[in-house]
Write an enzyme that holds these catalytic residues in place. Sequence first.
Site, mmCIF file in Angstrom:
data_model
loop_
_atom_site.group_PDB
_atom_site.id
_atom_site.type_symbol
_atom_site.label_atom_id
_atom_site.label_comp_id
_atom_site.label_asym_id
_atom_site.label_seq_id
_atom_site.Cartn_x
_atom_site.Cartn_y
_atom_site.Cartn_z
ATOM 1 N N GLU A 210 0.705 -1.347 0.083
ATOM 2 C CA GLU A 210 -0.079 0.111 -0.202
ATOM 3 C C GLU A 210 0.646 1.207 0.132
ATOM 4 O O GLU A 210 1.616 1.414 0.920
ATOM 5 C CB GLU A 210 -1.213 -0.082 1.244
ATOM 6 C CG GLU A 210 -1.763 1.257 1.364
ATOM 7 C CD GLU A 210 -3.100 0.968 2.183
ATOM 8 O OE1 GLU A 210 -3.580 2.167 2.398
ATOM 9 O OE2 GLU A 210 -3.292 0.192 2.776
ATOM 10 N N LYS B 51 -8.426 -1.452 1.179
ATOM 11 C CA LYS B 51 -9.565 -1.721 1.885
ATOM 12 C C LYS B 51 -10.627 -2.725 1.508
ATOM 13 O O LYS B 51 -10.966 -2.613 0.517
ATOM 14 C CB LYS B 51 -10.402 -0.305 2.552
ATOM 15 C CG LYS B 51 -11.246 -0.693 3.918
ATOM 16 C CD LYS B 51 -10.630 -1.237 4.971
ATOM 17 C CE LYS B 51 -9.487 -0.029 5.470
ATOM 18 N NZ LYS B 51 -8.942 -0.658 6.880
#
Length: 403
Positions: free
Chosen positions: A214, A230
Amino acid sequence: MRKVGPYGVETLPQVLVDVPAAVDVPKAPAACRSALTERARLQWRLGDGGDPATLAEEFLAAHGLALHDLTRPAPAHHDTRACGAALYLSAAAGAHLAGAPTTAPEPAPALPDLAVVVYDHGRTRATPAGPPPAWWLGTWTESWTPRQHADAVDAVRAAIGRGDVYQTNLVGHAAARYSGDPLPALSRLGALPGARYGGVLTGDGWAIGCASPETLVEVTDGHLITRPIKGTRPATAAGRSELLASAKERAEHIMIVDLERNDLARIARTGTVRVDDLFAVRRWCDLWQAESTVRAAAADGLGLADLLRATCPGGSVTGAPKHAALTQISALEPVGRGASMGALGWVAPGRVDLGLTIRTAAADGELLHTWAGGGITWDSDPHAEVAEAAAKTAPIRATLAGR
């Protein structure tokens, strides 16, 4: 240890290993890694006082890496100047920048909350010869039980029902004793599939290994990018279909995208924030994860300190609203987040590339530490959230063990 001026500068040898090795900091230039030599180091902890974002920016400028204006084009590279620097910021330091409480005890207090390591070009390092020392990793001990984790999920759901938060990310910790050199084990994490920010950073008696997919924030010549992740399912055909069809996961994801849009808007030119690739499904190890890309043009004169204040800690590991979620995290999680859920990467004039330290482990003198969690919304099932955290940490623990 050598201290210079107000910054607590430390010039340290490579630690936890007996022979020099190539610098393996996430996003360090690949062509330079075998020849990078540490010039100077700043290490800071919450108890030291002051603003870590300002300290980092001023320290880098004092060592020839001016990041006061990230909108300027990167200068031409010169071997006689510093190549760049590793930058690490803990989750606790990020919460401090956000003005949120940081009351949970840290399970790995040897780790600093800020580390900035400036590198020059030196001689090419030789590859260490001989077999590595014997490696042993003991049983993992969790900081909370599955029941306590599930109860915390229920507490978040109750807070959502009261209107205190929309979403809160909960993170658990585990530690295991080890013997031998932990660096090869931590280095293996960077080779995991999908580890965009794979690498290692070491200090005096500590080391961090990262396999993060990420992007917390990337800046190139004034162009800002963040890539929040997410939503998670097993990396099977059925898992991918389930993730794409899940209203709960999509709602959770879009909340964080909106939060990240807001974070970038604080430091962007008006009207330039946009979202690309909303809810794109990508693979990390044996998991599918949903990722979006948020872009913007940096406001004139944006410097590193303001960039860190706006983006740390990352919204995908806090929840929304960010300050309220951080307050709840401090009350519910039994220990601090240590090296996880912070920032780690490479900075140089005209360029910043920091990963969010999910899928991250750390070593101190006696223990290896891992962390994992997930975002909690009204529709969260406590037992499913416990299982998701276990699925995220399983590849990390297997890799550390050498399996």
